[in-house]
Design an enzyme around this catalytic site. Structure first.
Site, PDB file in Angstrom:
ATOM      1  N   GLU A  58    -133.510   2.162  24.441  1.00  0.00           N
ATOM      2  CA  GLU A  58    -133.834   0.603  24.402  1.00  0.00           C
ATOM      3  C   GLU A  58    -134.751   0.143  23.416  1.00  0.00           C
ATOM      4  O   GLU A  58    -135.847   0.566  23.322  1.00  0.00           O
ATOM      5  CB  GLU A  58    -134.229   0.324  25.931  1.00  0.00           C
ATOM      6  CG  GLU A  58    -134.447  -1.134  26.108  1.00  0.00           C
ATOM      7  CD  GLU A  58    -133.192  -1.753  26.107  1.00  0.00           C
ATOM      8  OE1 GLU A  58    -133.051  -3.414  25.920  1.00  0.00           O
ATOM      9  OE2 GLU A  58    -131.907  -1.288  26.305  1.00  0.00           O
ATOM     10  N   CYS A 105    -138.418  -6.075  28.257  1.00  0.00           N
ATOM     11  CA  CYS A 105    -137.284  -5.090  28.239  1.00  0.00           C
ATOM     12  C   CYS A 105    -136.537  -5.351  29.484  1.00  0.00           C
ATOM     13  O   CYS A 105    -137.007  -5.861  30.469  1.00  0.00           O
ATOM     14  CB  CYS A 105    -138.008  -3.834  28.202  1.00  0.00           C
ATOM     15  SG  CYS A 105    -136.971  -2.456  28.416  1.00  0.00           S
ATOM     16  N   CYS A 108    -136.986  -1.367  31.853  1.00  0.00           N
ATOM     17  CA  CYS A 108    -137.936  -1.121  32.816  1.00  0.00           C
ATOM     18  C   CYS A 108    -138.702  -2.441  32.784  1.00  0.00           C
ATOM     19  O   CYS A 108    -139.631  -2.707  32.332  1.00  0.00           O
ATOM     20  CB  CYS A 108    -138.961  -0.204  31.881  1.00  0.00           C
ATOM     21  SG  CYS A 108    -139.205  -0.414  30.099  1.00  0.00           S
ATOM     22  N   HIS A 112    -143.463  -3.941  34.445  1.00  0.00           N
ATOM     23  CA  HIS A 112    -144.274  -4.771  33.662  1.00  0.00           C
ATOM     24  C   HIS A 112    -144.932  -6.002  34.433  1.00  0.00           C
ATOM     25  O   HIS A 112    -145.916  -6.296  34.361  1.00  0.00           O
ATOM     26  CB  HIS A 112    -143.779  -5.301  32.439  1.00  0.00           C
ATOM     27  CG  HIS A 112    -143.620  -4.407  31.099  1.00  0.00           C
ATOM     28  ND1 HIS A 112    -144.608  -4.108  30.415  1.00  0.00           N
ATOM     29  CD2 HIS A 112    -142.571  -3.833  30.798  1.00  0.00           C
ATOM     30  CE1 HIS A 112    -144.214  -3.255  29.752  1.00  0.00           C
ATOM     31  NE2 HIS A 112    -142.891  -2.978  29.559  1.00  0.00           N
ATOM     32  N   ARG A 518    -140.939   5.586  31.879  1.00  0.00           N
ATOM     33  CA  ARG A 518    -141.239   6.456  30.818  1.00  0.00           C
ATOM     34  C   ARG A 518    -142.535   6.998  30.717  1.00  0.00           C
ATOM     35  O   ARG A 518    -143.168   7.658  29.620  1.00  0.00           O
ATOM     36  CB  ARG A 518    -140.689   5.713  29.493  1.00  0.00           C
ATOM     37  CG  ARG A 518    -139.438   5.677  29.349  1.00  0.00           C
ATOM     38  CD  ARG A 518    -138.907   4.372  28.743  1.00  0.00           C
ATOM     39  NE  ARG A 518    -137.453   4.047  28.992  1.00  0.00           N
ATOM     40  CZ  ARG A 518    -136.791   3.657  30.057  1.00  0.00           C
ATOM     41  NH1 ARG A 518    -137.514   3.229  30.864  1.00  0.00           N
ATOM     42  NH2 ARG A 518    -135.500   3.558  30.046  1.00  0.00           N
ATOM     43  N   SER A 541    -144.087   4.010  25.580  1.00  0.00           N
ATOM     44  CA  SER A 541    -143.179   4.506  24.287  1.00  0.00           C
ATOM     45  C   SER A 541    -144.215   4.247  23.024  1.00  0.00           C
ATOM     46  O   SER A 541    -144.071   4.687  22.094  1.00  0.00           O
ATOM     47  CB  SER A 541    -141.894   3.886  24.132  1.00  0.00           C
ATOM     48  OG  SER A 541    -140.843   4.444  24.989  1.00  0.00           O
ATOM     49  N   CYS A 585    -138.258   3.904  24.975  1.00  0.00           N
ATOM     50  CA  CYS A 585    -137.825   2.590  25.245  1.00  0.00           C
ATOM     51  C   CYS A 585    -138.527   1.630  24.168  1.00  0.00           C
ATOM     52  O   CYS A 585    -139.800   0.995  24.532  1.00  0.00           O
ATOM     53  CB  CYS A 585    -138.166   2.168  26.530  1.00  0.00           C
ATOM     54  SG  CYS A 585    -137.646   0.475  27.301  1.00  0.00           S
ATOM     55  N   CYS A 588    -140.102  -2.198  24.639  1.00  0.00           N
ATOM     56  CA  CYS A 588    -141.322  -2.304  25.175  1.00  0.00           C
ATOM     57  C   CYS A 588    -142.430  -2.407  24.139  1.00  0.00           C
ATOM     58  O   CYS A 588    -143.568  -3.224  24.248  1.00  0.00           O
ATOM     59  CB  CYS A 588    -141.841  -1.054  26.251  1.00  0.00           C
ATOM     60  SG  CYS A 588    -141.001  -1.317  27.576  1.00  0.00           S
TER      61      CYS A 588
END
Length: 606
Positions: A58, A105, A108, A112, A518, A541, A585, A588
């Site tokens: 992503e 995102c 995910c 958040h 993640r 990430s 990802c 993010c």
């Protein structure tokens, strides 16, 4: 799905028809591993490899790697676009922050929201009701299970599965292989013959759709045709399975992605056994049925597949290790405040010595990132001031001796930390969590590995699968807690005592942690005069994909890539395996757009 790295020809060849065994399967003597085609002509001694973007993730990620004599000797992780949500939030009502931050995102999402809510609640001294805690656990846990399984089959799976090679499989032998590893009912010769026929039509059309642009026929693939057919069938089944997983979010959160029932102080969905617009007895029964189906697929398909693939690729327990420093913030609070997944820090691969987490030791550096220079800062006082100093697009390689990424460099006590399923499982393992220890030891025993070998690309896959199994089993337990509250009349879902900004202090600061699929996710907020004065998010990430810091220390991906063998630089599937093992990802940390070049995929070798 985003496009994968594009080979020279758009239509991949059918994989090799070969049956020579180089390994043994899980609970069977059917071959699951075969020798691939002959190794390609050795590449020149030194090459600079650029993969931009690295796909099946992503967001937008660029990897540059130095290859010498077929091995990665150095690597650079480059996030190429700027996010900026920290700036968007300034001056806004902190009660609204979670709505904006879910839009970081499209994968995910709920994590958040949860980290943001916890940061605001921490700043304002709010304790949420017990039933709201349970519903938040159910939302976060079900999203973790869904994300992990989809990552394995649809994002990471093509790194290990030679899809067109499944066309040479024997459906009867594939059915026998399926029966040998689990009681999953899709285990007949007729079923796999149907899958093979569908796949053959796709390959024969020259338009592979989901399976386009893979490195099919690559010498690094080891699965037998039967194992490839089995995994391709499960790839397709997982597309349907995820409908059950996301329905849990739709019921509890109102929609998926981006659930809408969160609220500072608890949850905005009522709890009432007989209410028509609430979490009621009928919804609980539906949730239990969905969780049963989710758990069955995890235990009878996902985990056996991971162990089967792991047995074929045991050499990857020695590739992609990284520096061996792990961090977990922990998650899923219980009634007594203890975390179902504990927090902790492991350094130098010392699993037996898990240190307590001290969030005050977290800093972000920008010495090699495209931001105004500053000293390492704690996120509570973090500054997000982007300043791009790289080359003007289009360009070949970045000047990696200078700033080369929009990703910041999070550090813990000055040390780069890996976050994610491996960190969570090994922190829990090191803290002697009996459930985690039993599950991890079972997987390791099956593969003939020891805990130290989990520091690897294969170890991350195994840890992710074990975590998924444990979470899938825990979801009904939390649902049972919710039922208990319903029976006892403990129906409160919201503490609204601090909802009015007139009750807030003039200035307040707080932070909120959660474990995203993640890895460790932290949000820090400063509130002044009822508005957001500063906001910083340090995402998984960003930890894993960080560039070098002011001391020249590589980020986790950069370090893990060093030592990775690359058989064919034009088809660097080995690099994909290492980076994808972290489940990147980048959305993010970045937003993706390249309106000037329109280029979607580029692999350059020099």
């Amino acid at each position: 799905m985003k496009p994968r790295h594009t080979p020279e020809t758009p239509t991949p060849p059918v994989g090799p028809d070969t049956t020579a065994q180089v390994g043994q399967p899980y609970k069977t003597f059917l071959p699951i591993v075969t020798n691939g085609p002959a190794e390609p002509t050795p590449p020149p001694a030194t090459k600079r490899l650029v993969i931009d973007p690295l796909t099946r993730i992503e967001g937008h990620l660029r990897i540059e790697a130095q290859i010498e004599n077929g091995v990665v000797t150095d690597a650079w992780s480059c996030t190429m676009s700027f996010r900026g949500l920290e700036l968007i939030l300034k001056g806004r009502d902190p009660r609204d922050a979670w709505v904006f931050l879910q839009r970081v995102c499209g994968v995910c999402t709920t994590v958040h929201a949860l980290a943001s809510l916890r940061a605001v609640e921490n700043a304002l001294g709010i304790s949420i009701p017990d039933s709201a805690r349970i519903v938040r656990n159910l939302l976060a846990g079900s999203q973790m299970v869904h994300d992990h399984l989809i990552h394995f089959y649809h994002l990471h799976g093509p790194d290990w599965i030679d899809v067109p090679a499944a066309l040479s499989a024997d459906p009867a032998a594939t059915a026998a292989l399926q029966r040998s590893i689990s009681p999953w009912p899709n285990n007949t010769s007729a079923y796999f013959d149907t899958v093979k026929t569908r796949l053959g039509g796709l390959v024969g059309s020259g338009q592979l759709g989901l399976f386009a642009n893979g490195y099919w026929g690559h010498p690094a693939y080891k699965l037998s045709p039967e194992a490839n057919l089995l995994m391709t069938a499960h790839y397709l089944e997982a597309l349907t399975w995820q409908q059950d997983a996301v329905k849990i979010h739709a019921l509890l959160g109102g929609k998926n992605p981006h659930p809408q029932t969160y609220m500072v102080g608890g949850m905005a969905i009522p709890l009432d056994p007989n209410g028509s617009t609430a979490i009621n007895n009928t919804m609980v029964a539906a949730l239990r049925d969905l969780m049963t189906r989710v758990q069955t697929f995890v235990e009878q398909v996902f985990l056996p597949d991971v162990l089967m693939v792991g047995a074929a690729y045991k050499d990857w327990a020695g590739i992609g290790a990284g520096a061996g420093h792990l961090l977990a913030v922990g998650d899923y609070p219980g009634r007594d405040g203890t975390l179902w997944l504990p927090s902790g820090v492991i350094t130098d691969r010392n699993i037996g010595d898990v240190a307590n987490l001290d969030q005050a030791r977290i800093t972000e550096e920008v010495a090699r990132s495209w931001y105004d220079d500053s000293a390492p800062l704690h996120p509570s006082g973090g500054v997000t001031a982007p300043r791009y100093t790289g080359p003007t697009p289009p360009f070949d390689t970045l000047d990696v001796s200078a700033k080369y990424s929009y990703g910041k460099a999070p550090r813990y006590g000055g040390i780069p930390m890996e976050v994610g399923p491996l960190a969570r499982m090994l922190v829990a393992y090191g803290r002697s969590n009996p459930t985690v220890r039993s599950a991890m030891d079972g997987a390791l025993g099956h593969l003939g590995l020891n805990p130290g070998q989990l520091f690897s690309a294969l170890g991350r896959i195994v840890a992710r699968a074990v975590e998924t199994k444990l979470l899938a089993a825990q979801l009904p337990v939390w649902l049972g807690e919710l039922e208990e509250n319903m029976r006892s009349g403990n129906l409160s879902m919201l503490d609204s005592s601090r909802w009015d900004p007139q009750t807030w202090p003039a200035s307040a600061e707080g932070f909120g942690f959660t474990e995203a699929p993640r890895g460790a996710l932290g949000h820090w907020i400063k509130i002044e005069g009822g508005k957001i004065a500063n906001y910083q998010a340090v995402v998984p990430s960003t930890w894993n994909g960080s560039p070098r810091d002011g001391q020249g220390l590589r980020g986790p991906w950069e370090q893990a890539l060093v030592g990775t063998p690359v058989a064919d630089p034009a088809r660097p599937v080995e690099i994909l395996r290492v980076v994808h093992s972290y489940d990147p990802c980048m959305a993010c940390a970045v937003h993706i757009v390249d309106p000037k070049t329109g280029e979607t995929t580029s692999i350059k070798v020099r």
